[in-house]
Design a protein around this motif. Structure first.
Motif: not given
Length: 246
Positions: A114-126, A128-131, A175-179
């Motif tokens: 759970a905490p790992t998913l939260i961290a990855l989720f938050v870290y991956g937003l930018l 995708i959002f900006e693109n 793609r960038l968020s996934t990597v």
């Protein structure tokens, strides 16, 4: 065609290592000392790699849904005033390191995935959002006017015109968020999440360079191969909807 061979070779080596890691023991043996094992043997490397990818897939999918939805909202007239606030929120993921997010999340949701998913989720937003914003804002005004003149409703223009034209940039953000997530997910092992970080941390704790190297190599190869696979999938999808593939 020649550019494809290095990828195929990397994929074959990665599959061979994950399916039969002990076959590679002679390669990593020089990196050990005092009779330490050359291959991580506390868990299946294949199972750890699959668990790692599962975490990444879940977090990236959630980031994509939220970031694209938010990007669509702030590019509509009704949500334009929320653009600065939205940017400030998604930038939190890049401002605070994932370790800090884990430190906040663990007391709230406990140890494990759970905490790992939260961290990855938050870290991956930018990304995708900006693109998403960039892709939607670059839709030619003439195209929007033509769609409006054809009698399309705002929702039809979004789904049939704007999002398809913005798709290349949105996919680039995914793609960038996934990597980023593949590399960042290694820290999940510090809070008992299953993944390849377990191999790297075990190597650091036991001063076993072989574990550190093999964990890092698997993560690196997975990042490259997943990026290439997503790029190929993007080109196929763009051709399917009639857009030129990059």
């Amino acid at each position: 065609m020649r550019a494809l061979w290095p990828r195929l070779l990397a994929a074959a080596l990665l599959a061979a290592f994950l399916l039969s890691p002990q076959s590679f023991a002679p390669v990593f043996a020089p990196l050990t000392h005092d009779g330490a094992p050359a291959i991580y043997n506390q868990a299946s490397l294949l199972a750890l790699a699959l668990a790692h990818l599962r975490l990444v897939a879940l977090a990236t999918a959630a980031s994509a849904v939220v970031a694209v939805s938010l990007g669509v909202l702030v590019t509509r007239r009704i949500g334009a005033e929320f653009m600065p606030l939205s940017r400030a929120i998604v930038n939190i993921g890049q401002t605070f390191p994932p370790v800090a997010v884990l430190a906040v999340a663990v007391p709230l949701v406990g140890f494990g995935e759970a905490p790992t998913l939260i961290a990855l989720f938050v870290y991956g937003l930018l990304p995708i959002f900006e693109n998403t914003i960039g892709g939607l804002q670059q839709t030619p005004a003439a195209v929007i006017d033509a769609a409006r003149g054809a009698g399309m409703s705002p929702l039809q223009r979004l789904w049939q015109v704007e999002l398809p034209l913005a798709a290349p940039q949105i996919f680039e953000g995914v793609r960038l968020s996934t990597v980023i997530a593949i590399g960042t997910a290694t820290i999940g092992s510090t809070v008992a999440a299953k993944g390849l970080g377990e191999v790297i941390i075990a190597g650091l704790l036991s001063d076993n360079t072989a574990f550190v190297v093999q964990g890092g190599l698997v993560v690196g190869l997975m990042a490259v191969l997943v990026y290439d696979a997503l790029s190929a999938g993007e080109r196929a999808l763009l051709r399917r909807i009639g857009l030129p593939a990059r």
